[in-house]
Design a protein around this motif. Structure first.
Motif, PDB file in Angstrom:
ATOM      1  N   CYS A  19       0.875  -1.169  -0.017  1.00  0.00           N
ATOM      2  CA  CYS A  19       0.066  -0.063   0.122  1.00  0.00           C
ATOM      3  C   CYS A  19       0.853   1.315  -0.087  1.00  0.00           C
ATOM      4  CB  CYS A  19      -0.832   0.143   1.242  1.00  0.00           C
ATOM      5  SG  CYS A  19      -1.757   1.341   1.135  1.00  0.00           S
ATOM      6  N   ASP A  20       0.592   2.285  -0.927  1.00  0.00           N
ATOM      7  CA  ASP A  20       1.264   3.146  -0.878  1.00  0.00           C
ATOM      8  C   ASP A  20       0.457   4.513  -0.379  1.00  0.00           C
ATOM      9  OD1 ASP A  20       3.604   2.550  -2.221  1.00  0.00           O
ATOM     10  OD2 ASP A  20       2.554   2.644  -4.074  1.00  0.00           O
ATOM     11  N   GLY A  61      -9.493   5.987   2.521  1.00  0.00           N
ATOM     12  CA  GLY A  61      -8.504   5.796   3.392  1.00  0.00           C
ATOM     13  C   GLY A  61      -7.209   5.244   2.752  1.00  0.00           C
ATOM     14  N   GLY A  62      -6.537   4.416   3.915  1.00  0.00           N
ATOM     15  CA  GLY A  62      -6.804   4.094   5.130  1.00  0.00           C
ATOM     16  C   GLY A  62      -8.258   3.195   4.829  1.00  0.00           C
ATOM     17  N   THR A  63      -8.951   2.996   6.027  1.00  0.00           N
ATOM     18  CA  THR A  63     -10.043   2.212   6.194  1.00  0.00           C
ATOM     19  C   THR A  63     -11.110   3.082   6.958  1.00  0.00           C
ATOM     20  OG1 THR A  63      -8.684   0.343   6.001  1.00  0.00           O
ATOM     21  CG2 THR A  63     -10.941   0.063   6.469  1.00  0.00           C
ATOM     22  N   GLU A  94     -15.418   4.042   1.766  1.00  0.00           N
ATOM     23  CA  GLU A  94     -14.458   2.756   1.498  1.00  0.00           C
ATOM     24  C   GLU A  94     -14.505   1.653   2.723  1.00  0.00           C
ATOM     25  OE1 GLU A  94     -11.243   3.704  -1.731  1.00  0.00           O
ATOM     26  OE2 GLU A  94     -10.557   4.242   0.306  1.00  0.00           O
ATOM     27  N   ALA A  95     -14.560   0.518   2.630  1.00  0.00           N
ATOM     28  CA  ALA A  95     -14.418  -0.420   3.447  1.00  0.00           C
ATOM     29  C   ALA A  95     -13.564  -1.724   3.170  1.00  0.00           C
ATOM     30  CB  ALA A  95     -16.129  -0.981   3.685  1.00  0.00           C
ATOM     31  N   ASN A  96     -13.132  -2.150   4.380  1.00  0.00           N
ATOM     32  CA  ASN A  96     -12.311  -3.526   4.205  1.00  0.00           C
ATOM     33  C   ASN A  96     -13.527  -4.435   4.677  1.00  0.00           C
ATOM     34  OD1 ASN A  96     -10.073  -2.446   3.483  1.00  0.00           O
ATOM     35  ND2 ASN A  96      -8.731  -3.606   4.604  1.00  0.00           N
ATOM     36  N   GLY A 119     -12.839  -3.418  -0.563  1.00  0.00           N
ATOM     37  CA  GLY A 119     -11.836  -3.604  -1.004  1.00  0.00           C
ATOM     38  C   GLY A 119     -11.656  -5.337  -1.165  1.00  0.00           C
ATOM     39  N   ARG A 133      -3.065  -8.908   3.123  1.00  0.00           N
ATOM     40  CA  ARG A 133      -4.528  -8.305   3.633  1.00  0.00           C
ATOM     41  C   ARG A 133      -4.796  -9.001   4.610  1.00  0.00           C
ATOM     42  NH1 ARG A 133      -6.457  -4.186   0.952  1.00  0.00           N
ATOM     43  NH2 ARG A 133      -8.799  -5.093   1.307  1.00  0.00           N
ATOM     44  N   ARG A 160     -13.158  -4.125  -5.386  1.00  0.00           N
ATOM     45  CA  ARG A 160     -12.157  -3.883  -6.207  1.00  0.00           C
ATOM     46  C   ARG A 160     -11.402  -5.026  -6.354  1.00  0.00           C
ATOM     47  NH1 ARG A 160     -12.488   0.381  -3.037  1.00  0.00           N
ATOM     48  NH2 ARG A 160     -10.851  -0.697  -1.664  1.00  0.00           N
ATOM     49  N   ARG A 164      -2.569  -8.349  -9.989  1.00  0.00           N
ATOM     50  CA  ARG A 164      -1.120  -8.130  -9.821  1.00  0.00           C
ATOM     51  C   ARG A 164      -0.402  -8.544 -10.979  1.00  0.00           C
ATOM     52  NH1 ARG A 164      -1.316  -4.494  -6.176  1.00  0.00           N
ATOM     53  NH2 ARG A 164      -3.459  -4.901  -5.296  1.00  0.00           N
TER      54      ARG A 164
HETATM   55  C1  LIG Z   1      -6.006   2.711  -0.285  1.00  0.00           C
HETATM   56  S1  LIG Z   1      -7.419   1.352  -0.324  1.00  0.00           S
HETATM   57  C2  LIG Z   1      -8.527   2.009   0.939  1.00  0.00           C
HETATM   58  C3  LIG Z   1      -9.756   1.172   1.030  1.00  0.00           C
HETATM   59  C4  LIG Z   1      -9.291  -0.170   1.991  1.00  0.00           C
HETATM   60  N1  LIG Z   1      -8.645   0.184   3.073  1.00  0.00           N
HETATM   61  C5  LIG Z   1      -8.864  -1.146   1.120  1.00  0.00           C
HETATM   62  O1  LIG Z   1      -8.000  -1.626   1.309  1.00  0.00           O
HETATM   63  O2  LIG Z   1      -9.629  -1.753   0.293  1.00  0.00           O
HETATM   64  C6  LIG Z   1      -8.100   1.694  -1.725  1.00  0.00           C
HETATM   65  C7  LIG Z   1      -7.349   0.704  -2.747  1.00  0.00           C
HETATM   66  O3  LIG Z   1      -6.235   1.080  -3.208  1.00  0.00           O
HETATM   67  C8  LIG Z   1      -5.570  -0.144  -3.620  1.00  0.00           C
HETATM   68  N2  LIG Z   1      -4.063   0.225  -3.298  1.00  0.00           N
HETATM   69  C9  LIG Z   1      -3.169   0.373  -2.252  1.00  0.00           C
HETATM   70  N3  LIG Z   1      -1.738   0.628  -2.472  1.00  0.00           N
HETATM   71  C10 LIG Z   1      -1.763   0.476  -3.852  1.00  0.00           C
HETATM   72  C11 LIG Z   1      -0.770   0.376  -4.809  1.00  0.00           C
HETATM   73  N4  LIG Z   1       0.459   0.950  -4.249  1.00  0.00           N
HETATM   74  N5  LIG Z   1      -1.117   0.204  -6.065  1.00  0.00           N
HETATM   75  C12 LIG Z   1      -2.335   0.055  -6.603  1.00  0.00           C
HETATM   76  N6  LIG Z   1      -3.478   0.009  -5.578  1.00  0.00           N
HETATM   77  C13 LIG Z   1      -3.143   0.323  -4.608  1.00  0.00           C
HETATM   78  C14 LIG Z   1      -5.827  -0.960  -2.575  1.00  0.00           C
HETATM   79  O4  LIG Z   1      -5.491  -2.274  -2.659  1.00  0.00           O
HETATM   80  C15 LIG Z   1      -7.397  -0.725  -2.393  1.00  0.00           C
HETATM   81  O5  LIG Z   1      -8.127  -1.627  -3.464  1.00  0.00           O
END
Ligand SMILES: C[S@@+](CC[C@H](N)C(=O)[O-])C[C@H]1O[C@@H](n2cnc3c(N)ncnc32)[C@H](O)[C@@H]1O
Ligand code: SF4
Length: 184
Positions: A19-20, A61-63, A94-96, A119, A133, A160, A164
């Protein structure tokens, strides 16, 4: 001109390695202070947007669903009081999968969160583990079933699946087939 409001909630149950985003695990004790700061920040920002119609509100988010339903409702009520949010504005959260259950989804709907972005990432246990995850595939199915079963359904639900690079086209297709089964 119309505007949209994005509210960032940086808390997560765990931190996924890929996650970025600006997201943190283990800082749950800061949630109440963060919510208070959000409300204060919204009040400060509102003056600059006086008269602007707000047609969308997105909690990301975050979540965001790591916050209590009551806090999420308080944020939305506050935004509606301070900004000219239209009655038919798109309000998304947004939700996990592991942070929502049936009562919480009902509370979110009743508070005005009518769009849900869940997600899922993958339906493959090994892929989910490699992404670090916190949830398995069954949690996605459970959360999506709960979202569909509400008396007043969500207007819009996205799940989503993030393919990969190492995935072959066959894996991606299988993932989408599973996605269609939980999302429809
Ligand atoms: C930042 S998260 C926020 C919602 C929730 N926490 C989740 O994980 O679904 C939103 C989406 O961004 C994606 N995501 C996070 N880091 C990523 C990255 N480096 N490249 C592409 N997608 C990314 C996550 O997989 C998620 O589907
Ligand atoms: S749960 Fe979402 S926001 Fe949190 S670390 Fe994982 S991808 Fe990033």
């Amino acid at each position: 001109m119309s505007a949209g409001i994005y509210v960032h909630v940086p808390f997560c149950l765990t931190r996924c390695g890929y996650c970025d985003f600006n997201a943190y695990a283990g800082l749950d004790h800061l949630r109440p202070r963060y919510v208070r700061a959000l409300l204060a920040e919204a009040s400060l920002a509102a003056a600059a947007w006086d008269g602007e119609e707000v047609v969308s509100v997105f909690l990301g988010g975050g979540t965001p669903t790591t916050l209590d339903a009551a806090d999420l409702k308080a944020v939305l009520v506050h935004l509606r009081e301070r900004f000219a949010v239209t009655h038919d504005a798109e309000v998304t959260i947004e939700a996990n999968p592991d942070t929502v259950d049936a009562p919480k989804l009902t509370a979110l709907l009743e508070s005005g969160f009518e769009r849900l972005s869940m997600g899922a990432q993958s339906f493959d246990t090994a892929v989910l583990a490699s992404l670090e995850r916190v949830h398995g595939p069954d949690a996605v199915r459970r959360a999506m079933a709960a979202a569909r079963e509400r008396k007043k359904p969500f207007q819009f639900v996205t799940v989503r699946p993030d393919a990969r690079p190492r995935h072959g086209i066959v894996d991606v297709n299988a993932g989408f087939a599973k996605l269609l089964r939980v999302a429809t």
